[in-house]
Design a protein around this motif. Structure first.
Motif, PDB file in Angstrom:
ATOM      1  N   GLU A 109       0.793  -1.127  -0.155  1.00 18.63           N
ATOM      2  CA  GLU A 109       0.125  -0.052  -0.235  1.00 18.63           C
ATOM      3  C   GLU A 109       0.916   1.270   0.154  1.00 18.63           C
ATOM      4  OE1 GLU A 109      -2.530  -0.392   3.155  1.00 18.63           O
ATOM      5  OE2 GLU A 109      -3.682  -1.931   2.475  1.00 18.63           O
ATOM      6  N   GLY A 110       2.077   1.128   0.461  1.00 23.65           N
ATOM      7  CA  GLY A 110       2.944   2.352   0.497  1.00 23.65           C
ATOM      8  C   GLY A 110       3.844   2.065   1.536  1.00 23.65           C
ATOM      9  N   LEU A 144       3.376   5.889  10.072  1.00 25.48           N
ATOM     10  CA  LEU A 144       2.391   7.073  10.249  1.00 25.48           C
ATOM     11  C   LEU A 144       2.811   8.344  10.940  1.00 25.48           C
ATOM     12  CD1 LEU A 144      -0.192   4.943  12.607  1.00 25.48           C
ATOM     13  CD2 LEU A 144      -0.634   5.506  10.147  1.00 25.48           C
ATOM     14  N   ASP A 145       4.065   8.107  11.161  1.00 19.29           N
ATOM     15  CA  ASP A 145       4.557   9.550  11.637  1.00 19.29           C
ATOM     16  C   ASP A 145       5.578   9.990  10.662  1.00 19.29           C
ATOM     17  OD1 ASP A 145       3.476   9.608  14.075  1.00 19.29           O
ATOM     18  OD2 ASP A 145       4.985   8.503  14.968  1.00 19.29           O
ATOM     19  N   TRP A 146       5.925   9.117   9.504  1.00 20.46           N
ATOM     20  CA  TRP A 146       6.630   9.401   8.368  1.00 20.46           C
ATOM     21  C   TRP A 146       6.002  10.797   7.577  1.00 20.46           C
ATOM     22  CZ3 TRP A 146      11.719   8.941   6.976  1.00 20.46           C
ATOM     23  CH2 TRP A 146      11.887   9.029   5.460  1.00 20.46           C
ATOM     24  N   PRO A 184       8.711  11.149   1.399  1.00 20.07           N
ATOM     25  CA  PRO A 184       7.704  10.523   0.197  1.00 20.07           C
ATOM     26  C   PRO A 184       7.614   8.969   0.361  1.00 20.07           C
ATOM     27  CG  PRO A 184      10.343  10.712  -0.098  1.00 20.07           C
ATOM     28  CD  PRO A 184      10.343  11.339   1.079  1.00 20.07           C
ATOM     29  N   ILE A 185       6.772   8.410  -0.186  1.00 15.50           N
ATOM     30  CA  ILE A 185       6.220   7.271  -0.171  1.00 15.50           C
ATOM     31  C   ILE A 185       6.169   6.614  -1.454  1.00 15.50           C
ATOM     32  CG2 ILE A 185       4.102   5.719   0.589  1.00 15.50           C
ATOM     33  CD1 ILE A 185       5.180   6.890   3.003  1.00 15.50           C
ATOM     34  N   GLU A 186       6.554   5.070  -1.749  1.00 19.04           N
ATOM     35  CA  GLU A 186       6.487   4.821  -2.970  1.00 19.04           C
ATOM     36  C   GLU A 186       5.573   3.502  -2.734  1.00 19.04           C
ATOM     37  OE1 GLU A 186      10.553   4.020  -4.145  1.00 19.04           O
ATOM     38  OE2 GLU A 186      10.804   2.010  -3.227  1.00 19.04           O
ATOM     39  N   ASN A 187       5.125   3.059  -3.892  1.00 20.70           N
ATOM     40  CA  ASN A 187       4.086   1.591  -4.182  1.00 20.70           C
ATOM     41  C   ASN A 187       4.841   0.515  -4.520  1.00 20.70           C
ATOM     42  OD1 ASN A 187       2.405   3.564  -2.767  1.00 20.70           O
ATOM     43  ND2 ASN A 187       0.791   3.243  -4.210  1.00 20.70           N
TER      44      ASN A 187
END
Length: 164
Positions: free
Chosen positions: A95-96, A156-158, A161-164
């Motif tokens: 999901e990420g 949750l605290d990040w 950037p997020i990658e999938n």
């Protein structure tokens, strides 16, 4: 206050302390072969038991370092010889996740050295969703002999950037 009342209160206090010590011994123990055995549970009681591995002779307690999310983000800003380890389930990871992170679910870390982490001296940064599983996984990895474990909480605290 009567002497008998004081004796009852003192006896009850000693009993509560003794029960607390005995109960604490059931949550993290070393067995006869010096393996760390931990019972994980919530408010409703124990939910699972795992054998985290043998503690090296020179260690009596498996150790890892907790750092802040800001410290981790600063480290990840530059390339380095480290592993970012996401210990959530595979579906959560899909999901990420933090860019560059590898996935090894906390539940899959057991008594043997994971193939994904062949070097016991590798610097490993561990996170999960909220921080609970990352602490559990860090303790298990340290008990397996990993020497450079840095636990930094949950995604949750990040705020990076997020990658999938």
């Amino acid at each position: 206050m009567k002497t008998s009342t004081k004796l009852i209160i003192a006896g009850a206090t000693v009993g509560v302390v003794a029960a607390g010590v005995l109960m604490a011994k059931h949550f993290v123990n070393l067995d006869k072969e010096n393996h760390v055995v931990q019972i994980i549970g919530g408010a409703d009681g124990p939910t699972s038991v795992f054998l985290a591995g043998k503690v090296p002779e020179e260690k009596t307690v498996a150790e890892y370092t907790s750092i802040s999310m800001a410290e981790a983000k600063e480290v990840f800003a530059t390339p380095g010889d480290y592993v970012i380890l996401d210990v959530r389930r595979a579906d959560e990871y899909a999901e990420g996740h933090i860019p560059g992170a590898i996935n090894l679910a906390n539940e899959d870390i057991g008594a043997g050295q994971p193939a994904e982490l062949p070097d016991l001296d590798q610097v490993i940064y561990v996170y999960c969703r909220s921080g609970r599983r990352s602490k559990e996984a860090s303790a298990k990895l340290a008990a397996l002999g990993y020497t450079n474990i840095y636990e930094f909480g949950g995604i949750l605290d990040w705020d990076g950037p997020i990658e999938n």
